[in-house]
Write an enzyme that holds these catalytic residues in place. Structure first.
Site, mmCIF file in Angstrom:
data_model
loop_
_atom_site.group_PDB
_atom_site.id
_atom_site.type_symbol
_atom_site.label_atom_id
_atom_site.label_comp_id
_atom_site.label_asym_id
_atom_site.label_seq_id
_atom_site.Cartn_x
_atom_site.Cartn_y
_atom_site.Cartn_z
ATOM 1 N N ARG A 215 0.832 -1.211 0.000
ATOM 2 C CA ARG A 215 0.000 0.000 0.000
ATOM 3 C C ARG A 215 0.863 1.257 0.000
ATOM 4 O O ARG A 215 0.575 2.227 -0.713
ATOM 5 C CB ARG A 215 -0.928 -0.019 1.219
ATOM 6 C CG ARG A 215 -2.022 -1.068 1.150
ATOM 7 C CD ARG A 215 -3.048 -0.890 2.236
ATOM 8 N NE ARG A 215 -2.590 -1.303 3.548
ATOM 9 C CZ ARG A 215 -2.884 -2.450 4.137
ATOM 10 N NH1 ARG A 215 -3.625 -3.343 3.499
ATOM 11 N NH2 ARG A 215 -2.459 -2.730 5.355
ATOM 12 N N ASP A 251 -16.788 -1.224 -2.752
ATOM 13 C CA ASP A 251 -16.835 -2.499 -2.028
ATOM 14 C C ASP A 251 -18.296 -2.902 -1.881
ATOM 15 O O ASP A 251 -19.182 -2.043 -1.781
ATOM 16 C CB ASP A 251 -16.178 -2.396 -0.654
ATOM 17 C CG ASP A 251 -15.779 -3.760 -0.100
ATOM 18 O OD1 ASP A 251 -14.582 -4.122 -0.220
ATOM 19 O OD2 ASP A 251 -16.642 -4.465 0.453
ATOM 20 N N CYS A 339 -4.705 -12.897 -3.513
ATOM 21 C CA CYS A 339 -4.344 -13.534 -2.246
ATOM 22 C C CYS A 339 -4.798 -14.990 -2.232
ATOM 23 O O CYS A 339 -4.957 -15.592 -1.176
ATOM 24 C CB CYS A 339 -4.931 -12.777 -1.059
ATOM 25 S SG CYS A 339 -6.727 -12.737 -1.007
#
Length: 366
Positions: A215, A251, A339
């Site tokens: 990040r 999101d 991930c």
């Protein structure tokens, strides 16, 4: 004669096959059930591991349910006792201290990487969250908790034992405060950014700590108009917003976007627009509307949580990367992540290449 109630229980011995012995000697941490030749033990016990000829190989956690029957703790013939665990924890903590991490939230213990298989310990300011992912670490939990209290003096410790992988060990999923108290949210700092995390209900142990360095690094590449997809509580958005003119964060979770909005306000970031939406659908809508962005972040949850899900995951990763590449301005940056344990770096690279070919754009890895 009287009985000695302080006598330690007799150590169980597990004999492995020649192939299992080779795996241990080659440095592998796991021995599968098919390579266990003889012996049984209590669930989660620390056992002696012998070669077929009776020679000592290691001490390991034993599982009577998982296909991973043995998780190697040490290849030295030493007692695995409280002093052993304290030493392992001290080594892990000392390593993090030497890194001089510019954050108050970070991983203290990372399982096999810190020679404590299946144990995860994360620090969030004055609080600690941990996960015991095998019968061995579940059985060890009271001792680990006591040692952490002695060593770190946390205000509270929470066991985030809710991952589904525990079911493979015959263990229940639960979230339990094992020391002190845990508030509804905990404020942490990552570089110059402050944000709240929910240690009871947040992802992983509360936040995606494994992306911390990424990040901060991503901030070097962004500018202008930026799109952050699967933004969760704003890990990327909060780091990138000070470097761009405007940032749209997407999101599907209303709880996540509400937390992101609060975190943005906490940091005085007025250029973040938060939207609760299905990212797959929104990417298609933005393309139809002719929208473009100078930088796009794709940091989705794991699409492949098992080998059987790889094909569907590859399709999902290609879809979002294809849409993102079509939305990027020439010279723009795509910060794309996976991930999924079962999708390795080579597979993921091929996904990006295929997406770029279908989007008819040239890309370079920076």
């Amino acid at each position: 004669m009287g009985n000695d109630n302080n006598t330690e229980p007799m150590e169980s011995t597990i004999t492995v096959s020649a192939r299992g012995a080779d795996r241990i000697q080659d440095g592998h941490f796991w021995v599968y059930r098919g390579d266990v030749a003889d012996g049984r033990a209590e669930a989660g016990a620390v056992v002696r591991v012998n070669a077929p000829n009776g020679r000592f190989l290691a001490r390991a956690f034993y599982s009577d349910r998982s296909q991973i029957t043995l998780r190697i703790l040490t290849r030295h013939d030493v007692p695995v006792d409280r002093a052993f665990w304290r030493s392992r924890l001290e080594q892990a903590v000392s390593f993090r201290e030497r890194l001089d991490i510019d954050a108050t939230a970070y991983r203290l213990v990372h399982g096999e990487g810190d020679l404590i298989p299946s144990l995860v310990i994360d620090r969030y300011g004055d609080y600690i969250a941990l996960q015991a992912l095998s019968q061995g670490t579940d059985r060890l939990l009271p001792e680990v908790t006591g040692l952490l209290v002695e060593m770190a003096n946390p205000t509270g410790i929470i066991a985030r034992n809710d991952p589904r992988v525990r079911l493979l060990e015959g263990l229940e999923q639960h979230v339990t405060v094992v020391h002190g108290d845990i508030p509804d949210t905990v404020a942490v700092r990552e570089g110059t950014v402050e944000y709240d995390v929910d240690l009871r209900r947040g992802q992983k142990t509360g936040a995606f700590l494994d992306q911390r360095e990424n990040r901060i690094a991503a901030a070097q590449y962004v500018s202008g108009r930026t799109l952050d997809c699967f933004s969760y509580a704003g890990g990327f958005a909060l780091q990138l917003a000070p470097h761009v003119t405007e940032l749209t964060a997407l999101d599907i979770s209303e709880d996540a976007t509400a937390l992101l909005a609060r975190n943005a306000a906490r940091n005085g970031l007025s250029n973040i627009q938060v939207r609760t939406t299905n990212v797959f659908d929104e990417l298609r809508t933005l393309e139809r509307m002719g929208e473009t962005f100078d930088a796009i972040v794709l940091d989705p949850p794991a699409f492949a949580k098992s080998k059987s899900a790889i094909e569907k995951a590859i399709s999902g990763y290609k879809e979002i990367n294809l849409r993102a590449l079509k939305l990027l301005t020439p010279g723009g940056f795509l910060i794309t992540c996976s991930c999924s344990y079962h999708v390795n770096e080579g597979m993921f690279g091929e996904v990006i290449l295929d997406a770029a070919l279908d989007a008819r754009v040239d890309v370079s890895v920076v």
